[in-house]
Motif scaffolding. Structure first.
Motif, PDB file in Angstrom:
ATOM      1  N   VAL A   1       0.905  -1.240   0.038  1.00  0.00           N
ATOM      2  CA  VAL A   1       0.098   0.034  -0.027  1.00  0.00           C
ATOM      3  C   VAL A   1       0.848   1.300  -0.048  1.00  0.00           C
ATOM      4  CG1 VAL A   1      -1.573   1.436   1.439  1.00  0.00           C
ATOM      5  CG2 VAL A   1      -1.996  -1.330   1.147  1.00  0.00           C
ATOM      6  N   VAL A   2       1.664   1.285   0.854  1.00  0.00           N
ATOM      7  CA  VAL A   2       2.807   2.585   0.773  1.00  0.00           C
ATOM      8  C   VAL A   2       3.352   2.612  -0.472  1.00  0.00           C
ATOM      9  CG1 VAL A   2       4.965   3.360   1.603  1.00  0.00           C
ATOM     10  CG2 VAL A   2       3.456   2.290   3.508  1.00  0.00           C
ATOM     11  N   TYR A   3       4.003   1.693  -1.340  1.00  0.00           N
ATOM     12  CA  TYR A   3       4.586   1.784  -2.586  1.00  0.00           C
ATOM     13  C   TYR A   3       3.616   2.220  -3.575  1.00  0.00           C
ATOM     14  CZ  TYR A   3       9.131   0.212  -0.428  1.00  0.00           C
ATOM     15  OH  TYR A   3      10.362   0.187   0.232  1.00  0.00           O
ATOM     16  N   ARG A   4       2.433   1.587  -3.335  1.00  0.00           N
ATOM     17  CA  ARG A   4       1.349   2.012  -4.426  1.00  0.00           C
ATOM     18  C   ARG A   4       0.939   3.479  -4.609  1.00  0.00           C
ATOM     19  NH1 ARG A   4      -4.696  -0.523  -5.110  1.00  0.00           N
ATOM     20  NH2 ARG A   4      -5.022   0.609  -3.047  1.00  0.00           N
ATOM     21  N   GLU A   5       0.864   3.965  -2.946  1.00  0.00           N
ATOM     22  CA  GLU A   5       0.620   5.633  -3.088  1.00  0.00           C
ATOM     23  C   GLU A   5       1.602   6.308  -3.327  1.00  0.00           C
ATOM     24  OE1 GLU A   5      -0.299   5.606   1.368  1.00  0.00           O
ATOM     25  OE2 GLU A   5      -2.352   5.112   1.010  1.00  0.00           O
ATOM     26  N   LEU A   6       2.908   5.688  -3.493  1.00  0.00           N
ATOM     27  CA  LEU A   6       3.912   6.373  -4.073  1.00  0.00           C
ATOM     28  C   LEU A   6       4.082   6.571  -5.601  1.00  0.00           C
ATOM     29  CD1 LEU A   6       6.685   5.480  -1.567  1.00  0.00           C
ATOM     30  CD2 LEU A   6       5.636   7.767  -1.761  1.00  0.00           C
ATOM     31  N   GLY A   7       3.154   5.760  -5.928  1.00  0.00           N
ATOM     32  CA  GLY A   7       2.994   5.903  -7.379  1.00  0.00           C
ATOM     33  C   GLY A   7       3.618   4.492  -8.323  1.00  0.00           C
ATOM     34  N   LEU A   8       4.421   3.663  -7.207  1.00  0.00           N
ATOM     35  CA  LEU A   8       4.911   2.429  -8.050  1.00  0.00           C
ATOM     36  C   LEU A   8       3.978   1.560  -8.538  1.00  0.00           C
ATOM     37  CD1 LEU A   8       7.521   3.507  -6.277  1.00  0.00           C
ATOM     38  CD2 LEU A   8       8.084   1.072  -6.237  1.00  0.00           C
ATOM     39  N   ASP A   9       4.134   1.109  -9.969  1.00  0.00           N
ATOM     40  CA  ASP A   9       3.188   0.010 -10.457  1.00  0.00           C
ATOM     41  C   ASP A   9       3.471  -1.337  -9.682  1.00  0.00           C
ATOM     42  OD1 ASP A   9       5.448  -1.384 -11.783  1.00  0.00           O
ATOM     43  OD2 ASP A   9       5.031   0.049 -13.566  1.00  0.00           O
TER      44      ASP A   9
END
Length: 266
Positions: free
Chosen positions: A59-67
C-alpha cells in the motif's frame, strides 16, 4: 499483533483494515503479489501478521506511485536497490508535475479567454489592431455572444494566440480589405464571378475567429451595412463597400439555395 483468529484474518476484515477492496486482495493473490499464507477449513483466505505487513508495504509503495511490477521487484528481488526504484518514480512524478503545471496554465488561459475574448492588455490591443481599435469591443462581444457556441470557439482559438498571432490575423483581414477595394475599382458587381470568389474568401478569412456558415455570413453582411461602426470601416476602404459586400454575400447565398430573408444564425 493484529487481532485475528488462530490461523489468520479473513479477507473482508483484512481489506477493511487496510482501506482496500476484497477484489483488490483477490487480484494481488491471483498475480502472486500478496498471497495469504493460510486457509480456513472451508478454504477461505486467511491473512497472517506477516501477510499484513507485506500488504502494508505494498500500500505504501502503491501510494508513492510504483506500479505492481516495480513493487514486486522492491519486495522480492534480493539485493534490489529500493532507493533507485524510488528515484525513478520521483523522476516520473516530476515529469507529471510539469505536465500538470502546463495544463493548469492552459486552463487559466482558456478561462480568461472565455471571460475576456482577447488575452492582450489594452495597450497590446491598440498596438496589434491599430489606432482605430476600440478596446471595449471584446467586452461588448462577450456581452452579446458570450453564451453562444461561436463565442466558445472564438475563445478556444484566442486562448492560444499571442500578440504576433493576432497581428498575423489582422494582416490577413487588411489584405482582404484591399482585395475588396480592388474589386470595386475594377467594376465587380454582386453576383459576378469576382464577387462570388470574394464572398468565399470572406468566409475563409473570418473563419479565423470561428467557423462561419453561409447563413451566418448573410447575418454578418447585413450587420456590416447596418452597424455604423462596421459601415464606416468598409466605406473608408471604398465608398459604398459595406452595402456592396452585403449584396455580394446575399447574391452568393441565393446561388447556393439560401433565402437571405430567412437565413438563420447556424
Amino acid at each position: 499483533m493484529t487481532p485475528m483468529g488462530e490461523q489468520g484474518m479473513p479477507v473482508g476484515e483484512t481489506a477493511a483494515q487496510l482501506g482496500l477492496t476484497v477484489r483488490t486482495l483477490h487480484h494481488w493473490d491471483e498475480i502472486g503479489l500478496a498471497s495469504p499464507a493460510a486457509r480456513s477449513a472451508a478454504g477461505y483466505r486467511l491473512y497472517t501478521d506477516d501477510d499484513l505487513e507485506r500488504l502494508r508495504r505494498i500500500v505504501v509503495y502503491r501510494e508513492l506511485g510504483l506500479d505492481l511490477d516495480a513493487i514486486r521487484a522492491v519486495l522480492d528481488e534480493p539485493g534490489g536497490d529500493v532507493a533507485e526504484q524510488l528515484r525513478v518514480q520521483r523522476a516520473q512524478l516530476a515529469r507529471r508535475i510539469a505536465q500538470l503545471q502546463h495544463l493548469d496554465e492552459d486552463l487559466e488561459r482558456m478561462i480568461a479567454a472565455q471571460e475576456h475574448g482577447i488575452l492582450l492588455s489594452e495597450d497590446e490591443q491598440r498596438a496589434t489592431f491599430g489606432p482605430g481599435w476600440d478596446t471595449s469591443w471584446p467586452a461588448e462581444a462577450r456581452e452579446a455572444y458570450g453564451g453562444s457556441r461561436q463565442w466558445q470557439q472564438y475563445a478556444e482559438r484566442a486562448a492560444s494566440r499571442s500578440a504576433d498571432d493576432w497581428k498575423a490575423v489582422t494582416r490577413t483581414v487588411a489584405a482582404f480589405d484591399e482585395e475588396l477595394g480592388a474589386a470595386i475599382d475594377a467594376g465587380a458587381r454582386p453576383g459576378d464571378a469576382t464577387a462570388d470568389a470574394l464572398v468565399e474568401r470572406h468566409r475563409a478569412v473570418f473563419s479565423q475567429y470561428f467557423p462561419i456558415t453561409r447563413q451566418m455570413q448573410v447575418h454578418l453582411g447585413r450587420m456590416y451595412a447596418a452597424d455604423p461602426r462596421f459601415a464606416a470601416h468598409y466605406d473608408a476602404v471604398r465608398p459604398g463597400l459595406a452595402v456592396w459586400l452585403r449584396d455580394a454575400i446575399e447574391a452568393s447565398a441565393r446561388a447556393h439555395g439560401i433565402d437571405p430573408d430567412t437565413a438563420t444564425w447556424e
